[in-house]
Design a protein around this motif. Structure first.
Motif, PDB file in Angstrom:
ATOM      1  N   THR A  85      -0.238 -21.212  12.123  1.00  0.00           N
ATOM      2  CA  THR A  85       0.112 -22.479  11.484  1.00  0.00           C
ATOM      3  C   THR A  85      -1.019 -23.490  11.623  1.00  0.00           C
ATOM      4  O   THR A  85      -1.323 -24.229  10.686  1.00  0.00           O
ATOM      5  CB  THR A  85       1.408 -23.049  12.091  1.00  0.00           C
ATOM      6  OG1 THR A  85       2.394 -22.035  12.103  1.00  0.00           O
ATOM      7  CG2 THR A  85       1.918 -24.227  11.297  1.00  0.00           C
ATOM      8  N   LEU A  86      -1.658 -23.513  12.777  1.00  0.00           N
ATOM      9  CA  LEU A  86      -2.797 -24.407  12.991  1.00  0.00           C
ATOM     10  C   LEU A  86      -3.947 -24.053  12.061  1.00  0.00           C
ATOM     11  O   LEU A  86      -4.564 -24.936  11.447  1.00  0.00           O
ATOM     12  CB  LEU A  86      -3.262 -24.339  14.446  1.00  0.00           C
ATOM     13  CG  LEU A  86      -4.445 -25.214  14.827  1.00  0.00           C
ATOM     14  CD1 LEU A  86      -4.077 -26.681  14.700  1.00  0.00           C
ATOM     15  CD2 LEU A  86      -4.901 -24.893  16.233  1.00  0.00           C
ATOM     16  N   SER A 112      -7.149 -25.328   7.263  1.00  0.00           N
ATOM     17  CA  SER A 112      -7.760 -24.892   6.008  1.00  0.00           C
ATOM     18  C   SER A 112      -7.228 -25.655   4.803  1.00  0.00           C
ATOM     19  O   SER A 112      -7.945 -25.868   3.830  1.00  0.00           O
ATOM     20  CB  SER A 112      -7.564 -23.387   5.803  1.00  0.00           C
ATOM     21  OG  SER A 112      -6.211 -23.100   5.598  1.00  0.00           O
ATOM     22  N   GLN A 113      -5.961 -26.086   4.849  1.00  0.00           N
ATOM     23  CA  GLN A 113      -5.371 -26.768   3.702  1.00  0.00           C
ATOM     24  C   GLN A 113      -5.266 -28.274   3.888  1.00  0.00           C
ATOM     25  O   GLN A 113      -4.961 -28.988   2.942  1.00  0.00           O
ATOM     26  CB  GLN A 113      -3.993 -26.182   3.392  1.00  0.00           C
ATOM     27  CG  GLN A 113      -4.081 -24.736   3.002  1.00  0.00           C
ATOM     28  CD  GLN A 113      -2.721 -24.138   2.697  1.00  0.00           C
ATOM     29  OE1 GLN A 113      -1.727 -24.841   2.611  1.00  0.00           O
ATOM     30  NE2 GLN A 113      -2.692 -22.826   2.533  1.00  0.00           N
ATOM     31  N   ALA A 114      -5.492 -28.752   5.089  1.00  0.00           N
ATOM     32  CA  ALA A 114      -5.485 -30.176   5.423  1.00  0.00           C
ATOM     33  C   ALA A 114      -4.199 -30.880   4.984  1.00  0.00           C
ATOM     34  O   ALA A 114      -4.235 -31.941   4.369  1.00  0.00           O
ATOM     35  CB  ALA A 114      -6.702 -30.866   4.831  1.00  0.00           C
ATOM     36  N   HIS A 115      -3.065 -30.266   5.315  1.00  0.00           N
ATOM     37  CA  HIS A 115      -1.767 -30.875   5.026  1.00  0.00           C
ATOM     38  C   HIS A 115      -1.171 -31.402   6.332  1.00  0.00           C
ATOM     39  O   HIS A 115      -1.074 -30.670   7.325  1.00  0.00           O
ATOM     40  CB  HIS A 115      -0.790 -29.871   4.411  1.00  0.00           C
ATOM     41  CG  HIS A 115      -1.098 -29.529   2.998  1.00  0.00           C
ATOM     42  ND1 HIS A 115      -1.013 -30.435   1.983  1.00  0.00           N
ATOM     43  CD2 HIS A 115      -1.488 -28.366   2.441  1.00  0.00           C
ATOM     44  CE1 HIS A 115      -1.335 -29.855   0.842  1.00  0.00           C
ATOM     45  NE2 HIS A 115      -1.638 -28.590   1.094  1.00  0.00           N
ATOM     46  N   VAL A 151       2.460 -31.107  11.682  1.00  0.00           N
ATOM     47  CA  VAL A 151       3.739 -31.469  12.305  1.00  0.00           C
ATOM     48  C   VAL A 151       4.505 -30.199  12.676  1.00  0.00           C
ATOM     49  O   VAL A 151       5.034 -30.088  13.790  1.00  0.00           O
ATOM     50  CB  VAL A 151       4.571 -32.368  11.354  1.00  0.00           C
ATOM     51  CG1 VAL A 151       5.981 -32.563  11.888  1.00  0.00           C
ATOM     52  CG2 VAL A 151       3.874 -33.698  11.135  1.00  0.00           C
ATOM     53  N   ILE A 152       4.549 -29.234  11.761  1.00  0.00           N
ATOM     54  CA  ILE A 152       5.214 -27.958  12.041  1.00  0.00           C
ATOM     55  C   ILE A 152       4.531 -27.248  13.196  1.00  0.00           C
ATOM     56  O   ILE A 152       5.186 -26.678  14.073  1.00  0.00           O
ATOM     57  CB  ILE A 152       5.249 -27.084  10.775  1.00  0.00           C
ATOM     58  CG1 ILE A 152       6.194 -27.707   9.749  1.00  0.00           C
ATOM     59  CG2 ILE A 152       5.677 -25.661  11.092  1.00  0.00           C
ATOM     60  CD1 ILE A 152       6.138 -27.064   8.394  1.00  0.00           C
ATOM     61  N   LEU A 171       4.779 -25.360  18.756  1.00  0.00           N
ATOM     62  CA  LEU A 171       4.230 -25.337  20.111  1.00  0.00           C
ATOM     63  C   LEU A 171       5.238 -25.900  21.107  1.00  0.00           C
ATOM     64  O   LEU A 171       5.478 -25.299  22.160  1.00  0.00           O
ATOM     65  CB  LEU A 171       2.921 -26.130  20.165  1.00  0.00           C
ATOM     66  CG  LEU A 171       2.226 -26.175  21.520  1.00  0.00           C
ATOM     67  CD1 LEU A 171       1.759 -24.781  21.908  1.00  0.00           C
ATOM     68  CD2 LEU A 171       1.062 -27.139  21.491  1.00  0.00           C
ATOM     69  N   LEU A 172       5.832 -27.021  20.772  1.00  0.00           N
ATOM     70  CA  LEU A 172       6.762 -27.666  21.686  1.00  0.00           C
ATOM     71  C   LEU A 172       8.049 -26.855  21.860  1.00  0.00           C
ATOM     72  O   LEU A 172       8.471 -26.576  22.989  1.00  0.00           O
ATOM     73  CB  LEU A 172       7.100 -29.072  21.187  1.00  0.00           C
ATOM     74  CG  LEU A 172       8.060 -29.873  22.043  1.00  0.00           C
ATOM     75  CD1 LEU A 172       7.419 -30.210  23.376  1.00  0.00           C
ATOM     76  CD2 LEU A 172       8.492 -31.122  21.320  1.00  0.00           C
ATOM     77  N   VAL A 173       8.645 -26.446  20.757  1.00  0.00           N
ATOM     78  CA  VAL A 173       9.960 -25.802  20.825  1.00  0.00           C
ATOM     79  C   VAL A 173       9.861 -24.333  21.216  1.00  0.00           C
ATOM     80  O   VAL A 173      10.496 -23.878  22.173  1.00  0.00           O
ATOM     81  CB  VAL A 173      10.718 -25.975  19.487  1.00  0.00           C
ATOM     82  CG1 VAL A 173      12.020 -25.202  19.493  1.00  0.00           C
ATOM     83  CG2 VAL A 173      10.983 -27.443  19.212  1.00  0.00           C
ATOM     84  N   LYS A 174       9.054 -23.553  20.486  1.00  0.00           N
ATOM     85  CA  LYS A 174       9.044 -22.097  20.690  1.00  0.00           C
ATOM     86  C   LYS A 174       8.193 -21.649  21.866  1.00  0.00           C
ATOM     87  O   LYS A 174       8.473 -20.614  22.474  1.00  0.00           O
ATOM     88  CB  LYS A 174       8.563 -21.394  19.416  1.00  0.00           C
ATOM     89  CG  LYS A 174       9.601 -21.420  18.306  1.00  0.00           C
ATOM     90  CD  LYS A 174       9.225 -20.482  17.216  1.00  0.00           C
ATOM     91  CE  LYS A 174       9.403 -19.090  17.738  1.00  0.00           C
ATOM     92  NZ  LYS A 174       9.358 -18.036  16.785  1.00  0.00           N
ATOM     93  N   VAL A 175       7.146 -22.393  22.180  1.00  0.00           N
ATOM     94  CA  VAL A 175       6.267 -21.960  23.266  1.00  0.00           C
ATOM     95  C   VAL A 175       6.679 -22.575  24.606  1.00  0.00           C
ATOM     96  O   VAL A 175       6.547 -21.931  25.645  1.00  0.00           O
ATOM     97  CB  VAL A 175       4.790 -22.300  22.941  1.00  0.00           C
ATOM     98  CG1 VAL A 175       3.876 -21.948  24.093  1.00  0.00           C
ATOM     99  CG2 VAL A 175       4.350 -21.573  21.685  1.00  0.00           C
TER     100      VAL A 175
END
Length: 124
Positions: free
Chosen positions: A41-42, A47-50, A55-56, A61-65
């Protein structure tokens, strides 16, 4: 090259989930797989600069890791869960089955992409 490495790591972490015999090993493999989701995701965000992808990325990182593995480990300690999973199928056989399913999925997706690209319309 980086994307292929990240996706290969994700697949390897998935295979680690398949062969895990202990609950803590299963949670660690889940955390590792989540790290690869975060990295992918990073990379897409860079690469797409969105902004939405960043945020996702932070939420993954916060929730799943961090949060989910911490809570799972805490719950397993609280309920005094048995460390051994007591698997019905041998982990090696499970790994062979998972590799076969991955290979079949790759072949199917490769054939569908050929149909989509050659005919100019959807495969289904």
């Amino acid at each position: 090259m980086i994307t292929a490495s990240i996706l290969s790591g994700f697949l390897a972490a998935t295979f680690l989930l398949v062969i895990a015999k202990r609950i803590t090993a299963l949670i660690r493999a889940f955390r590792l797989q989540s790290v690869f989701v975060f990295l992918y995701t990073l990379k897409m965000g860079l690469s797409q600069a969105h902004l939405e992808l960043f945020v996702i990325c932070a939420l993954v990182l916060l929730v799943k890791v961090v949060i989910i593995p911490f809570l799972l480990l805490r719950v397993t300690e609280r309920i005094k869960a048995e460390e051994d999973l007591g698997l019905l199928v041998n982990p090696q056989i499970s790994l062979i089955i998972a590799v076969l399913f991955s290979w079949l999925s790759y072949i199917f997706a490769h054939d569908v992409m050929k149909l989509t690209n050659s005919s100019g319309s959807a495969a289904f």
